[in-house]
Write an enzyme that holds these catalytic residues in place. Structure first.
Site, PDB file in Angstrom:
ATOM      1  N   GLU A 103       1.379   0.030  -4.974  1.00 34.63           N
ATOM      2  CA  GLU A 103       0.548   1.209  -5.213  1.00 34.63           C
ATOM      3  C   GLU A 103       1.453   2.415  -4.991  1.00 34.63           C
ATOM      4  O   GLU A 103       1.996   2.584  -3.901  1.00 34.63           O
ATOM      5  CB  GLU A 103      -0.640   1.274  -4.247  1.00 34.63           C
ATOM      6  CG  GLU A 103      -1.486   2.523  -4.476  1.00 34.63           C
ATOM      7  CD  GLU A 103      -2.409   2.851  -3.304  1.00 34.63           C
ATOM      8  OE1 GLU A 103      -3.470   3.438  -3.553  1.00 34.63           O
ATOM      9  OE2 GLU A 103      -2.053   2.524  -2.153  1.00 34.63           O
ATOM     10  N   ASP A 125       0.819  -1.203   0.000  1.00 37.60           N
ATOM     11  CA  ASP A 125       0.000   0.000   0.000  1.00 37.60           C
ATOM     12  C   ASP A 125       0.860   1.264   0.000  1.00 37.60           C
ATOM     13  O   ASP A 125       1.823   1.370   0.784  1.00 37.60           O
ATOM     14  CB  ASP A 125      -0.909  -0.011   1.236  1.00 37.60           C
ATOM     15  CG  ASP A 125      -1.776   1.230   1.344  1.00 37.60           C
ATOM     16  OD1 ASP A 125      -2.667   1.390   0.512  1.00 37.60           O
ATOM     17  OD2 ASP A 125      -1.531   2.032   2.267  1.00 37.60           O
TER      18      ASP A 125
END
Length: 605
Positions: free
Chosen positions: A306, A271
């Protein structure tokens, strides 16, 4: 257990292993707590025992007769008792006792599973708590046959690390080694992975190493978890390069290895890696990727990032075309151009992608729309050149948890747009050489919203409500006063998929459509992606049409011609090669609105 890593620090040989170590005679408990002088281990039903402190900041204690199933906490000098930061299971949530778990006792059945090549991936993002009515790992097993039947080959699970409260998106986790108890026990998660492998489905887990949640994170009380040297939107950055950072790095890297080795996961999605700041000679991200791959051996392991900055350097390939560190990244640019095409929405960050249909072709052909250019709405430049990457370095989608949840009402595209444009953009991203990703329920046109939800104490809940309103107020087109209360149980419940709706006429139609696309992809496109190189794509926008050509394996060519508009458009030249797909209609070189034409030129003998 995660492998023990030994490192010479001065004259001390440091033994890095987090969590209880189980042996035949008992359990060794250990806690890295350099900021306190004394720690005790408190076993439920027994007297507390003082742990032995060594000069490296580790506190250890071996207890005879303790076994799996025992509950324990650590006592600190200030009188507080805290769970194990490397707890494997928290039966009563993040503030309560940890449980000793013997992960080695699980009986795996898909013993020969070694993963799937990346080009075969069709990813399905899901949230365990809302994927089924029960919201558990075990309940999700019953839906795997459905996913395999439509052509899904990988599930990507939103974070499961233990979070405070009854429900959460997962990004407020504080105990990264413990699957949240609301989803089931660690063995239940293992059972889900095992069952997925029996269905031929890989399992990726979304992990969060850029921040910790606020409620239940006791680590800063006894260890240098944060550093003032780096700042993030949440405050001080995680200490990956300062004094005491070796153990912090090990805590995170061994967590990644833990999921891959103990739970036999096939990959991780990291993330918001742009928030991870590290001035070390080898950045945490690259060390993590290197060691995860080493630990996995010959298995197919895929590491996804990401990254808001579109830093193509992270996706670099070696001389044989293999990922050096990271396999692919979520391609927000593809989402944004296809979202604008299907909805006409151009507010907020969509502004930088509006009024230029050529951006659709660039996103599909080269990955990033912005490769260093200035973005007016963003107020700065973004991205690096990406045309030298293979198309499989991008994961494309029209919806994910963020893109739905960042709307005031958490509404899905299908609730405010006709089916025709949604089908058109779905066909485009499903049949491109990039790796497609669906968000749970998208395959049948699920209409349940997916708003952000969490469950903290009253004080923190109010801060979340205020922060949510302030965040949405900055996005034109969203009325912050209409924003849902993310802390309400009803909001979590409305996000649960309604599997009974899958039998409606519209859902049956959409499901058949999605299945046909994915079957075509597996049969005709995936074989052309094996060993595909980079820099072999071209695009143009001509007379209202987006036309993209890719040169794939052995010189085969794939072409997509798409009319993503309400008006018919003339094809400037007849598509060449064998037609493999047509959505809508084409007559006398006129492509009807919301039509997609795809063809293949096979490699010459």
């Amino acid at each position: 257990m995660a492998p023990i890593v030994q490192d010479k620090e001065g004259d001390v040989l440091v033994d890095y292993a987090f969590g209880p170590l189980i042996s035949d005679g008992g359990v060794e408990f250990r806690l890295w707590a350099p900021l306190v002088k004394a720690v005790s281990v408190n076993i439920e039903g027994c007297d507390s025992r003082q742990m032995e402190r060594s000069g490296d900041g580790w506190h250890r204690c071996f207890l005879v007769g303790v076994r799996a199933g025992s509950h324990y906490k650590f006592g600190l000098p200030d009188g507080s008792v805290v769970p194990d930061p490397a707890s494997r299971y928290q039966p009563q949530d993040v503030h309560s006792a940890s449980e000793v778990v013997d992960l080695k006792s699980f009986e795996w059945t898909a013993k020969d599973w070694s993963g799937r090549p990346w080009e075969e991936s069709v990813i399905y993002e899901l949230h365990v708590g809302s994927f089924t009515p029960e919201g558990t790992f075990r309940a999700a097993i019953g839906r795997l046959a459905h996913l395999a039947e439509i052509g899904v080959t990988a599930i990507q699970i939103m974070p499961v690390s233990d979070f405070p409260g009854r429900y959460n998106w997962g990004y407020d986790g504080v105990l990264p080694y413990a699957p949240d108890s609301s989803y089931g026990r660690p063995e239940d998660f293992m059972a889900l992975v095992d069952a997925a492998h029996r269905h031929g489905i890989s399992v990726f887990l979304n992990v969060v190493y850029n921040h910790f949640g606020r409620d239940g994170n006791y680590l800063p009380n006894y260890a240098p978890l944060f550093t003032e040297h780096h700042k993030t939107p949440r405050g001080n950055g995680i200490n990956y390069d300062g004094e005491g950072s070796k153990a912090v790095r090990e805590f995170v890297i061994q967590n990644a290895i833990y999921w891959i080795t103990e739970f036999r996961l096939d990959g991780l999605r990291l993330d918001a890696v742009h928030v991870i700041k590290d001035d070390s000679e080898e950045h945490l991200l690259h060390e993590l990727a290197r060691r995860v791959r080493e630990a996995a051996g010959t298995r197919h392991i895929h590491i996804i990032v990401e990254i808001e900055d579109n830093d193509s350097d992270l996706l670099a390939r070696d001389e044989e075309g293999r990922a050096r560190s990271f396999t692919a990244q979520w391609n927000d640019d593809v989402h944004r151009v296809l979202h604008i095409a299907a909805t006409g929405e151009t507010f907020g960050y969509y502004q930088d992608y509006a009024e230029d249909d050529g951006k659709i072709g660039r996103a599909l052909a080269e990955g990033f729309v912005f490769q260093g250019e200035h973005m007016p709405y963003r107020g700065e430049s973004r991205g690096k050149p990406s045309s030298d990457l293979p198309p499989t370095a991008s994961i494309s989608f029209i919806q994910n948890h963020d893109q739905i949840g960042n709307r005031a009402l958490g509404d899905r595209m299908i609730t405010f747009r006709p089916l025709e444009p949604i089908k058109a953009v779905t066909a485009v991203y499903s049949l491109s050489p990039q790796i497609p990703m669906l968000f749970m329920g998208e395959e049948w046109g699920a209409r349940e919203p997916f708003p952000y939800f969490c469950d903290f104490d009253d004080e923190l809940n109010e801060k979340v409500r205020q922060g949510r309103r302030e965040e949405l107020s900055r996005l034109p087109g969203f009325d912050a006063e209409d924003a849902l209360d993310p802390t309400a149980l009803s909001i979590f419940e409305m996000a649960k998929l309604g599997w009974s709706h899958r039998d409606s006429a519209d859902a049956v139609e959409m499901l058949a459509f999605c299945k046909s696309l994915l079957n075509l992809r597996h049969q005709r496109i995936v074989p052309l992606l094996q060993g595909v190189g980079a820099g072999n794509a071209s695009f143009r926008h001509d007379g209202g049409l987006t036309i993209v050509d890719w040169t794939l394996a052995a010189g085969s060519r794939l072409q997509i011609v798409a009319n993503l508009a309400d008006q018919p458009a003339k094809i400037p030249a007849p598509p060449t090669g064998e037609q493999i797909y047509l959505l809508g209609s084409v007559s006398e070189n006129i492509l009807a609105p919301w039509s997609v034409y795809s063809s293949i030129n096979p490699a010459r003998e």
